[in-house]
Design a protein around this motif. Structure first.
Motif, PDB file in Angstrom:
ATOM      1  N   THR A 199       0.834  -1.204   0.000  1.00 41.70           N
ATOM      2  CA  THR A 199       0.000   0.000   0.000  1.00 41.70           C
ATOM      3  C   THR A 199       0.866   1.251   0.000  1.00 41.70           C
ATOM      4  OG1 THR A 199      -1.851  -1.105   1.097  1.00 41.70           O
ATOM      5  CG2 THR A 199      -1.732   1.284   1.315  1.00 41.70           C
TER       6      THR A 199
ATOM      7  N   HIS B  32       1.031   4.268  -2.799  1.00 42.16           N
ATOM      8  CA  HIS B  32       0.869   5.677  -2.430  1.00 42.16           C
ATOM      9  C   HIS B  32       2.042   6.530  -2.891  1.00 42.16           C
ATOM     10  CE1 HIS B  32      -2.192   4.682   1.013  1.00 42.16           C
ATOM     11  NE2 HIS B  32      -2.700   4.559  -0.198  1.00 42.16           N
TER      12      HIS B  32
ATOM     13  N   LEU C 121      -4.202   4.947  -5.893  1.00 43.64           N
ATOM     14  CA  LEU C 121      -5.026   4.317  -4.866  1.00 43.64           C
ATOM     15  C   LEU C 121      -4.939   2.799  -5.007  1.00 43.64           C
ATOM     16  CD1 LEU C 121      -8.276   6.502  -5.073  1.00 43.64           C
ATOM     17  CD2 LEU C 121      -6.408   6.709  -3.424  1.00 43.64           C
TER      18      LEU C 121
ATOM     19  N   ASP D  74      -6.699   2.212   1.226  1.00 43.63           N
ATOM     20  CA  ASP D  74      -7.675   3.149   0.661  1.00 43.63           C
ATOM     21  C   ASP D  74      -9.064   2.515   0.591  1.00 43.63           C
ATOM     22  OD1 ASP D  74      -5.705   5.179   0.028  1.00 43.63           O
ATOM     23  OD2 ASP D  74      -5.053   3.863  -1.597  1.00 43.63           O
TER      24      ASP D  74
ATOM     25  N   ARG E  20     -11.593   4.276   3.268  1.00 39.61           N
ATOM     26  CA  ARG E  20     -10.901   5.071   4.280  1.00 39.61           C
ATOM     27  C   ARG E  20     -11.620   6.402   4.466  1.00 39.61           C
ATOM     28  NH1 ARG E  20      -6.235   8.214   3.463  1.00 39.61           N
ATOM     29  NH2 ARG E  20      -5.865   7.159   1.479  1.00 39.61           N
TER      30      ARG E  20
ATOM     31  N   LEU F  27     -11.155   9.493   2.384  1.00 36.67           N
ATOM     32  CA  LEU F  27     -11.505   9.424   0.961  1.00 36.67           C
ATOM     33  C   LEU F  27     -12.996   9.598   0.706  1.00 36.67           C
ATOM     34  CD1 LEU F  27      -9.382   6.437  -0.423  1.00 36.67           C
ATOM     35  CD2 LEU F  27      -9.142   8.853  -1.004  1.00 36.67           C
TER      36      LEU F  27
END
Length: 415
Positions: free
Chosen positions: A194, A198, A203, A225, A248, A251
């Motif tokens: 992840t 990022h 994403l 995400d 998340r 978001l």
């Protein structure tokens, strides 16, 4: 057949702190099922599900009727979602919703995710991911005029940072990966991968279908995400039970899913002229949520909360280690090979064995009450749901595989 593993099975069952849970599932004492080794495809029903469903029919449905929508059901998708977050997802409240199938929720997240990264032209997925995941990526890419970047990984392992890094760049909009690989059982480094995504400004969507309920998940801590998963495997929700989706919190205001429906509206009963998405995770809903179908999984959440996911994970690793040891001892001479990571900590609660005759062998096993599943081209997947599976059950299953190999003429030890 005898061997050092036989006494180990009895010893492991006797020492198992979770052994008592086996009796809390329907069919645990059914003599027609010699070994159920497919809990990673469809979990056994928890024993009190029938009573729970009867109470639901008599009470909230039969007695309260449509009043139950105002009294409880409108909040059921997020109430159950919050409980999933707390018990098995490592997710704070307001980020998980239950409803739709895994495929529909995954489609919503893929479309919403690429829309949240406008101007980027690529979606990344690995070639050995579950077929629906790959097909949906291809479909979304076709709809949105994007390109698919394929990650090549070891099929007997899974995606690593070295595999993923070359596929990432300024054009990457979204990456789809699985926490536990559906074939090999490889456990991905969710946090590390992840972070890598990022760094590329993209994403990531994680498919948790083969991990949730058997492997610890920490979505908030790992800064994931988006995530999706089914509830009929290690969450024992029953055939076709509704899936869940995680977004998340940061978001949520920026994520707009493509299937606009009244249940995802900011004010569903306003019946207004245009769509305004709910400010919460309810915006992922479209139509009427499957409230009745959400009930069985809650019985399994009771058991998981009671046992603790750390203990469940420890039992899962012990079960797969036992299966591998038995396969080495009793199946290797037939030409059977392990197609999963050998380190128990590197795999989920299933292992993959391979042999050219396993399609025929699977039919024999099912006939005789031993139930694994076959995965082409030559894989026998041994799924070991920790709370409902015993060590002696694993041994009976492995011995049955040896007998079936002989029956179909696949050779004998030393042949």
């Amino acid at each position: 057949m005898s061997g050092p593993a036989r006494s180990r099975s009895a010893e492991l069952d006797a020492a198992d702190p979770l052994a008592s849970y086996r009796s809390r599932f329907v069919g645990s004492d059914d003599p027609a099922v010699v070994a159920y080794l497919d809990g990673n495809s469809l979990g056994r029903p928890v024993a009190d599900v029938a009573g729970r469903l009867g109470d639901f029919v008599a009470g909230p449905w039969g007695d309260r009727l449509i009043r139950s929508w105002d009294e409880a059901w409108m909040d059921e998708p997020t109430r159950v979602g919050d409980r999933l977050g707390r018990v098995v997802l490592g997710a704070g409240p307001g980020q998980v919703v239950v409803g739709d199938s895994t495929s529909v929720l995954l489609y919503k997240l893929l479309r919403a995710g690429v829309a949240a990264r406008p101007g980027r032209r690529e979606v990344v997925v690995d070639r050995d991911n579950f077929p629906t995941d790959r097909y949906l990526v291809e479909g979304v890419a076709a709809e949105c005029g994007l390109d698919v970047r394929w990650v090549e990984a070891d099929p007997e392992g899974g995606v690593t940072a070295d595999d993923l890094a070359p596929a990432l760049g300024e054009e990457t909009a979204l990456v789809l990966l699985s926490h536990v690989a559906f074939r090999s059982g490889h456990v991905a480094d969710v946090e590390g991968l992840t972070a890598l995504v990022h760094e590329a400004g993209a994403l990531v969507v994680w498919d948790l279908s083969h991990s949730v309920g058997s492997v610890p998940v920490e979505l908030d801590a790992w800064r994931v995400d988006l995530a999706v998963g089914c509830t009929y495997k290690y969450l024992n929700g029953g055939p076709g039970s509704p899936a869940f989706a995680y977004v998340r919190a940061a978001l949520l205001p920026h994520l707009q899913q493509p299937l606009w429906g009244w249940m995802g509206h900011a004010d569903p009963f306003a019946m207004g002229p245009s769509y305004e998405p709910a400010p919460t995770v309810r915006r992922l809903l479209t139509g009427t949520p499957p409230v009745l179908a959400m009930q069985p999984m809650q019985a399994m959440l009771d058991l998981l909360e009671e046992a603790g996911i750390a203990a469940v994970r420890a039992k899962g690793m012990a079960l797969t280690a036992h299966a591998v040891a038995l396969a080495d001892e009793r199946l290797a001479a037939y030409g059977v090979r392990l197609a999963s990571p050998r380190d128990p900590a590197a795999r989920g609660a299933h292992v993959m064995l391979e042999h050219p005759a396993f399609r025929e062998v699977t039919a024999v096993l099912w006939r005789d009450g031993v139930i694994p599943d076959f995965r082409p081209p030559a894989g026998l997947r041994i799924g070991l749901s920790p709370l409902s599976t015993g060590f002696a059950e694993v041994e009976r299953g492995i011995d049955a595989v040896a007998a079936a190999l002989e029956e179909v003429g696949a050779g004998a030890p030393g042949a």
